[in-house]
Design a protein around this motif. Structure first.
Motif, short mmCIF file in Angstrom:
data_model
loop_
_atom_site.label_atom_id
_atom_site.label_comp_id
_atom_site.label_asym_id
_atom_site.label_seq_id
_atom_site.Cartn_x
_atom_site.Cartn_y
_atom_site.Cartn_z
N ALA B 25 0.84 -1.19 0.00
CA ALA B 25 0.00 0.00 0.00
C ALA B 25 0.87 1.23 0.00
N TYR B 26 0.26 2.36 -0.37
CA TYR B 26 0.83 3.65 -0.08
C TYR B 26 -0.19 4.34 0.84
N PRO B 27 0.27 5.01 1.92
CA PRO B 27 -0.70 5.58 2.85
C PRO B 27 -1.57 6.66 2.22
N GLY B 28 -2.70 6.90 2.80
CA GLY B 28 -3.61 7.93 2.32
C GLY B 28 -4.89 7.88 3.14
N ASN B 51 4.57 4.21 -4.14
CA ASN B 51 3.30 4.82 -4.55
C ASN B 51 2.29 3.71 -4.84
N GLU B 52 1.09 4.11 -5.19
CA GLU B 52 0.00 3.14 -5.33
C GLU B 52 0.19 2.24 -6.54
N LYS B 53 0.83 2.76 -7.58
CA LYS B 53 1.05 1.94 -8.77
C LYS B 53 1.99 0.79 -8.43
N PRO B 343 9.03 21.69 11.37
CA PRO B 343 10.16 22.19 10.59
C PRO B 343 9.73 23.00 9.36
N HIS B 344 8.53 22.72 8.82
CA HIS B 344 8.09 23.44 7.62
C HIS B 344 7.91 24.95 7.88
N ARG B 345 7.70 25.31 9.15
CA ARG B 345 7.42 26.71 9.46
C ARG B 345 8.56 27.63 9.02
N GLY B 363 0.88 17.40 1.43
CA GLY B 363 1.48 16.91 2.67
C GLY B 363 1.17 17.94 3.74
N CYS B 364 1.76 17.80 4.91
CA CYS B 364 1.52 18.79 5.96
C CYS B 364 1.85 20.19 5.46
N TYR B 365 2.84 20.25 4.58
CA TYR B 365 3.31 21.56 4.10
C TYR B 365 2.33 22.26 3.17
N THR B 366 1.25 21.59 2.77
CA THR B 366 0.21 22.31 2.02
C THR B 366 -0.39 23.39 2.92
N ILE B 408 8.26 20.08 -2.04
CA ILE B 408 7.72 18.72 -2.05
C ILE B 408 8.28 17.93 -0.87
N GLY B 409 7.42 17.20 -0.17
CA GLY B 409 7.85 16.42 0.99
C GLY B 409 8.67 15.21 0.59
N ASP B 410 9.36 14.61 1.54
CA ASP B 410 10.21 13.46 1.23
C ASP B 410 9.39 12.30 0.67
N SER B 411 8.26 12.01 1.31
CA SER B 411 7.46 10.88 0.85
C SER B 411 6.85 11.18 -0.53
N THR B 412 6.42 12.41 -0.70
CA THR B 412 5.80 12.80 -1.97
C THR B 412 6.83 12.82 -3.10
N PHE B 413 8.05 13.22 -2.77
CA PHE B 413 9.11 13.21 -3.78
C PHE B 413 9.36 11.79 -4.29
N ASP B 437 12.45 17.55 3.83
CA ASP B 437 12.75 16.23 4.36
C ASP B 437 12.59 16.25 5.88
N ASN B 438 11.39 15.87 6.33
CA ASN B 438 11.15 15.81 7.78
C ASN B 438 11.25 14.37 8.29
N SER B 439 11.89 13.52 7.51
CA SER B 439 12.21 12.13 7.90
C SER B 439 10.98 11.27 8.16
N ILE B 440 9.84 11.61 7.58
CA ILE B 440 8.65 10.79 7.81
C ILE B 440 7.55 11.21 6.83
N THR B 441 6.56 10.35 6.66
CA THR B 441 5.35 10.71 5.93
C THR B 441 4.41 11.30 6.98
N GLY B 442 4.36 12.61 7.08
CA GLY B 442 3.72 13.25 8.23
C GLY B 442 2.21 13.30 8.17
N MET B 443 1.69 13.84 7.10
CA MET B 443 0.26 14.15 7.00
C MET B 443 -0.64 12.97 7.32
N THR B 444 -0.23 11.81 6.88
CA THR B 444 -1.10 10.63 7.05
C THR B 444 -0.86 9.92 8.38
C1 LIG Z 1 -2.14 9.75 -4.84
C2 LIG Z 1 -2.20 10.12 -3.42
N1 LIG Z 1 -1.83 9.20 -2.51
C3 LIG Z 1 -1.87 9.51 -1.19
C4 LIG Z 1 -2.27 10.74 -0.77
C5 LIG Z 1 -2.32 11.04 0.69
N2 LIG Z 1 -1.23 11.85 1.14
C6 LIG Z 1 -1.34 13.18 1.18
S1 LIG Z 1 0.07 13.87 1.63
C7 LIG Z 1 0.87 12.44 1.81
C8 LIG Z 1 2.28 12.27 2.23
C9 LIG Z 1 2.91 13.43 2.76
O1 LIG Z 1 4.21 13.09 3.20
P1 LIG Z 1 5.44 13.98 2.88
O2 LIG Z 1 5.50 14.29 1.44
O3 LIG Z 1 6.62 13.32 3.46
O4 LIG Z 1 5.12 15.35 3.63
P2 LIG Z 1 4.81 15.64 5.19
O5 LIG Z 1 3.35 15.47 5.38
O6 LIG Z 1 5.62 14.70 6.00
O7 LIG Z 1 5.20 17.05 5.39
C10 LIG Z 1 0.02 11.42 1.51
C11 LIG Z 1 0.40 10.03 1.60
C12 LIG Z 1 -2.67 11.66 -1.76
N3 LIG Z 1 -3.10 12.87 -1.46
N4 LIG Z 1 -2.60 11.33 -3.06
#
Ligand SMILES: Cc1ncc(C[n+]2csc(CCOP(=O)(O)OP(=O)(O)O)c2C)c(N)n1
Lengths: 190, 581
Positions: B25-28, B51-53, B343-345, B363-366, B408-413, B437-444
């Motif tokens: 899976a990819y989190p969401g 990613n989901e693919k 850290p995004h602040r 991500g959280c940084y949105t 772009i976040g680490d996980s999103t990158f 790069d906050n060392s984690i997938t934060g938002m989810t």
């Molecule tokens: C295609 C898709 N998969 C999953 C998500 C859910 N989702 C939103 S942000 C995010 C990850 C964010 O992680 P990261 O890029 O590391 O940024 P952070 O939140 O840690 O700042 C995910 C999994 C989404 N919006 N779209």
């Protein structure tokens, strides 16, 4: 069996999820059908959060709607005000006397309403305000605010004290059980 | 034994009981807990894929290899995984293959409100939809059986209120599922035109069988009550309808694709007025209409947002809820915010100061798009920041490009930013890409990813080296900087945006919610020194509050990160512990 609808409202990060988990598990022990609707994700980042807990013989929708809540447990004053229209006219509000400014107030585009608790009491006399943060502090852990509030609420349900304590022991991580039971007792006796 | 479970936990439990051995899976939100729960079972191999693919391809591979496999994602994830989905529909399966997709009506945590049921129809894959946690557990088990019986992937559709509601679940033991034999089968597994043409015919045969099955399988059931009103509904909409209408007749839909034509006709014949209650698009309603049956649905109810029993009562039964005049004053909204210590602040403080165009991502940084750090210009989908910054430069030229960054976040990158970055180099744009790069997938809710060095089960693994990766792509300017070092960070952003070639800045500082991040003692405003210039309020920290006549730091929220102290020209922000001592 009674039908009871409860809402737990607060600010993301305040520990409302644990509170609803304890409440759900305790109700289950009493033989209720239970539905708990939680909020995960985005709004947990300091946003307004609401959890619904419904107990009855048979629960369909997990959502508590306007004018339907028997009890609202509010972790923060403004959130109490935001959701108060969901309370039955004779419903009970338990509100933590804590103020957390939302970002529009911090940036100055909105004002935090004054005298929230007094105003609510005029419309909903069955309102109890507690300083759960202070109580949690005196129990030795700020993060037990949620369990203090559960303690205050416990008296308004037909679930016995022993059942609550047993539930807390099961739900809370082992090393925090003692402080949480202390917090529950403090809320219960507040 | 009965247990109170989230819908997502019940899905995981059911998959476990069904003998699943591979989960990817990819989190969401709202799907994440399916895989997090599966990871607690030792018998199940589990992974966070990039990613989901990739996740779906992993699951398809596992299925071909003979295992029962599951792949979970949020609704928009299925867009990413759509490519393998449409062709896996042709190949069919070996071991059972189930795709769990969670829609988010009301957009609690999403960027759109798409209705995944159309994917079932267009990819010709059966779809089940449970209405509570018990059904989550029951339906997923059945989904694996359907998958193997009809040689097809099966989609289990959830919505936020099903995924994130707890209700009672009866559990059973795990079955003893043996790997099916793997046999090379070019006609089935190699989808070149010649083979795919034959498989498409098989798919149509399968669909015909499934249409019959839908009438008799017990997933779609009629519950007779008063026949004045008949309601067709499934999933959470069934629960709302149940509460709104009470004792009327229901055709409860558990298999939403293909729909049970015969049952629908039989039901419609018996009831006086027929309603379809479904959130989002008129998927069931259009189908009922196509059968030539008169039905009421979206002319009364919206295609936007979540439903409730009150909404149904109001719009259909004309029962109005009395409204109270209290509270009679405006209640300030409370949007989500970056956490204290985030850290995004630091990043957004600098980007706003430099007045850059910021091609944003998810991500959280949105949250950097909201006041007072409102510096983000765009947010479309995961990975889009890089591609869009490139496109902006191609449209407006190099000078505009020099005033633009992608964040772009680490996980999103890892998810989908890398290909965009390759494009930046290959097609010669000047983009500056800041990887947060906050060392984690934060938002989810804190999932590991290839940059963190740990797997979903917490085992150490190789860590993707972002610097080497960027260099290998052909980015020559790669800088690593702490976003809390505001001066240095600003200097680096200035230099890299001005440079005549693409660059990558890695803003490195761990998420404040990570267990390993130690918090300092809270800060306090020294009122004698404070000149109320309000500069500390410009970083949008939820623990710094403007009380009109004074600025105050909430010690229950402050984590002592000290970012605000760097903005104060009067040294008025001090550690609460030291002040007055
Ligand atoms: C295609 C898709 N998969 C999953 C998500 C859910 N989702 C939103 S942000 C995010 C990850 C964010 O992680 P990261 O890029 O590391 O940024 P952070 O939140 O840690 O700042 C995910 C999994 C989404 N919006 N779209």
């Amino acid at each position: 069996m009674n039908k009871i609808s409860i809402m737990i409202v607060g600010v993301g990060g305040q520990g409302t999820l644990l509170a609803s988990r304890i409440l759900g598990a305790a109700a289950l022990k009493k033989g209720y059908d239970v539905k708990v609707s939680e909020v995960h994700g985005m709004s947990q980042r300091g946003g307004s959060v609401v959890t619904y807990v419904k107990l009855a013989d048979k629960v369909y929708s997990p959502i508590v709607e306007k004018g339907e809540a028997d009890i609202i447990l509010a972790f923060e004053k403004l959130e109490a005000l935001r959701w108060i229209d969901h309370l039955k006219k004779d419903g009970k509000l338990i509100v933590n006397d804590q103020r957390i400014d939302p970002m529009p107030v911090i940036t100055g585009v909105a004002k935090y309403p004054e005298n929230i608790i007094e105003k609510i009491k005029v419309n909903y006399p069955n309102t109890i305000a507690v300083d759960a943060l202070q109580i949690a502090k005196s129990c030795g852990n700020l993060r037990t605010v949620n369990v203090v509030l559960i303690g205050v609420m416990a008296k308004s349900t037909d679930i016995e004290k022993e059942v609550w304590i047993e539930t807390i022991k099961e739900v809370v991580p082992q090393k925090f059980v003692d402080v949480n039971i202390k917090a529950f007792e403090a809320g219960y006796n507040a | 034994m009965k247990k109170l479970m989230l819908g997502n936990e019940a899905v995981a439990r059911g998959a476990y009981e069904a003998g699943v051995t591979v989960a990817a899976a990819y989190p969401g939100t709202p799907s994440t807990e399916v895989t997090e729960t599966l990871a607690t079972y030792d018998e199940v191999y589990c992974e966070w894929s990039p990613n989901e693919k990739v996740a779906l391809e992993t699951a398809i591979g596992a299925s071909f290899a003979g295992a029962r496999a599951i792949c979970s994602m949020k609704h928009v994830g299925l867009n990413v995984a759509a490519d393998p989905l449409f062709t896996a529909s042709y190949t069919g399966v070996n071991g059972g293959l189930v795709i769990v997709v969670a829609d988010d009506p009301g957009m609690h945590s999403s960027q759109n409100e798409q209705d995944s049921r159309f994917y079932a129809r267009s990819s010709k894959v059966p779809m089940l939809e449970p209405a509570d946690s018990q059904e989550c557990r029951d339906f997923i088990k059945l989904a694996f059986e359907i998958s193997e019986q009809f040689d097809t992937p099966v989609i289990l559709r959830l919505t936020t209120r099903i995924s994130h509601s707890r209700s009672l679940v009866e559990m059973e033991e795990r079955i003893d599922y043996r790997l099916k034999e793997y046999r090379k089968d070019v006609a089935k597994y190699v989808m070149m035109p010649g083979m795919a043409r034959k498989r498409h015919v098989e798919v149509e045969k399968r669909m015909a069988l499934l249409r019959e099955y839908s009438n008799t399988c017990g997933l779609n059931v009629i519950e007779w009550g008063s026949k004045d009103i008949g309601v067709i509904a499934g999933g959470i909409a069934y629960q709302y309808a149940r509460e709104a209408f009470g004792n009327v007749s229901y055709l409860k839909i558990g298999m939403v694709y293909p729909l049970p034509d015969k049952l629908i006709a039989e039901f419609a014949k018996e009831v006086k007025t027929l309603y379809v209650i479904e959130e989002l698009e008129p998927f069931i309603e259009d189908h009922v209409r196509k059968l030539g049956i008169k039905v009421i649905g979206k002319e009364c109810l919206p295609v936007t947002g979540e439903y409730s029993s009150q909404l149904i009562k109001e719009r259909i039964l004309g029962i109005r809820q009395e409204t109270s005049s209290f509270p009679d004053e405006p209640i300030p909204v409370r949007p989500p915010v970056m956490c204290p210590g985030c850290p995004h602040r630091g990043t957004f403080y600098v980007l706003k100061k430099l007045k850059l165009t910021v091609s944003g991502d998810i991500g959280c940084y949105t949250l950097g798009a909201t006041p007072p750090t409102d510096s983000v210009d765009t947010c479309v989908c995961m990975g889009a920041s890089v591609g869009m910054a490139h496109g902006m430069e191609k449209a407006r030229g190099k000078e505009f490009g020099k005033k633009t960054v992608a964040i772009i976040g680490d996980s999103t990158f890892i998810h989908s930013g890398i290909t965009g970055l390759i494009n930046v180099v290959y097609n010669k744009s000047n983009s500056t890409v800041i990887i947060l790069d906050n060392s984690i997938t934060g938002m989810t809710g804190h999932q590991d990813n290839p940059t963190t060095g740990y797997t979903i089960k917490g085992e150490p693994t190789k860590q993707t080296d972002l610097v080497m990766l960027a260099k290998a792509i052909g980015i020559e300017r790669v800088r690593v900087v702490d976003p809390y070092d505001l001066q240095e960070f600003e200097k680096v952003v200035r230099e890299e945006t001005e440079a005549d070639e693409p660059s990558v800045i890695i803003a490195q500082r761990p998420c404040a919610l990570l267990k390993r991040v130690k918090h300092g003692s809270p800060m306090k405003i020294n009122v004698d020194k404070c000149r109320k210039c309000r500069r500390c309020l410009t970083i949008g920290c939820p623990s710094i509050a403007n009380k009109g006549d004074r600025i105050e730091i909430n010690d229950a929220l402050c984590v002592g990160c000290g970012l605000c102290t760097k903005l104060c020209s009067f040294n008025a922000i001090e550690k609460a512990g030291e002040y007055n001592e």
